[in-house]
Design a protein around this motif. Sequence first.
Motif, mmCIF file in Angstrom:
data_model
loop_
_atom_site.group_PDB
_atom_site.id
_atom_site.type_symbol
_atom_site.label_atom_id
_atom_site.label_comp_id
_atom_site.label_asym_id
_atom_site.label_seq_id
_atom_site.Cartn_x
_atom_site.Cartn_y
_atom_site.Cartn_z
ATOM 1 N N ALA A 14 0.870 -1.179 0.000
ATOM 2 C CA ALA A 14 0.000 0.000 0.000
ATOM 3 C C ALA A 14 0.904 1.225 0.000
ATOM 4 O O ALA A 14 2.111 1.118 -0.206
ATOM 5 N N ASN A 15 0.340 2.380 0.234
ATOM 6 C CA ASN A 15 1.131 3.607 0.315
ATOM 7 C C ASN A 15 1.867 3.620 1.652
ATOM 8 O O ASN A 15 1.410 4.205 2.621
ATOM 9 N N SER A 37 -0.555 -2.389 -8.431
ATOM 10 C CA SER A 37 -1.590 -1.666 -7.705
ATOM 11 C C SER A 37 -2.258 -2.595 -6.702
ATOM 12 O O SER A 37 -2.646 -3.720 -7.043
ATOM 13 N N TYR A 38 -2.413 -2.118 -5.487
ATOM 14 C CA TYR A 38 -3.088 -2.919 -4.470
ATOM 15 C C TYR A 38 -4.591 -3.004 -4.718
ATOM 16 O O TYR A 38 -5.291 -3.737 -4.036
ATOM 17 N N ARG A 39 -5.086 -2.298 -5.705
ATOM 18 C CA ARG A 39 -6.514 -2.354 -6.028
ATOM 19 C C ARG A 39 -6.860 -3.456 -7.021
ATOM 20 O O ARG A 39 -8.028 -3.705 -7.301
ATOM 21 N N LEU A 40 -5.837 -4.122 -7.563
ATOM 22 C CA LEU A 40 -6.085 -5.199 -8.512
ATOM 23 C C LEU A 40 -6.589 -6.447 -7.793
ATOM 24 O O LEU A 40 -6.225 -6.703 -6.653
ATOM 25 N N THR A 41 -7.373 -7.233 -8.488
ATOM 26 C CA THR A 41 -7.807 -8.520 -7.951
ATOM 27 C C THR A 41 -6.666 -9.519 -8.119
ATOM 28 O O THR A 41 -5.680 -9.241 -8.814
ATOM 29 N N GLU A 44 -6.043 -10.339 -11.799
ATOM 30 C CA GLU A 44 -5.436 -9.195 -12.487
ATOM 31 C C GLU A 44 -3.958 -9.069 -12.117
ATOM 32 O O GLU A 44 -3.114 -8.809 -12.979
ATOM 33 N N THR A 45 -3.656 -9.283 -10.847
ATOM 34 C CA THR A 45 -2.258 -9.257 -10.402
ATOM 35 C C THR A 45 -1.472 -10.347 -11.106
ATOM 36 O O THR A 45 -0.362 -10.121 -11.589
ATOM 37 N N PHE A 63 -2.091 -8.154 1.956
ATOM 38 C CA PHE A 63 -2.694 -8.600 0.696
ATOM 39 C C PHE A 63 -2.665 -10.118 0.572
ATOM 40 O O PHE A 63 -2.591 -10.675 -0.514
ATOM 41 N N THR A 66 -4.927 -11.847 -1.993
ATOM 42 C CA THR A 66 -4.462 -11.712 -3.372
ATOM 43 C C THR A 66 -3.309 -12.666 -3.641
ATOM 44 O O THR A 66 -3.207 -13.242 -4.723
#
Length: 83
Positions: A14-15, A37-41, A44-45, A63, A66
């Motif tokens: 994350a940030n 991006s930590y917003r990817l599923t 997607e990752t 994460f 993920t």
Amino acid sequence: HLLKPGVRVGILFANQVEFVVAFFALQRLGAVVIPLSYRLTGPETQAVLDHAGAIGLLASLSFEETLQNLSGLEWLVVHGNKA
């Protein structure tokens, strides 16, 4: 040697300061950094890592979901503690 120049390594944080440390440490070692991006599923990752040809991943334990189904990596380093 796992981190020879030109090897592709993903980073998933994350940030947080660990992202910056991992990014510059990998660059210093000559690795090609693949920031994720930590917003990817999870799928997607996986697709990004596959497309980039990454052999390793540095990631935050936050994460974990993920990371569970990732495949095709030679190594995975997870940082953090469970709350």
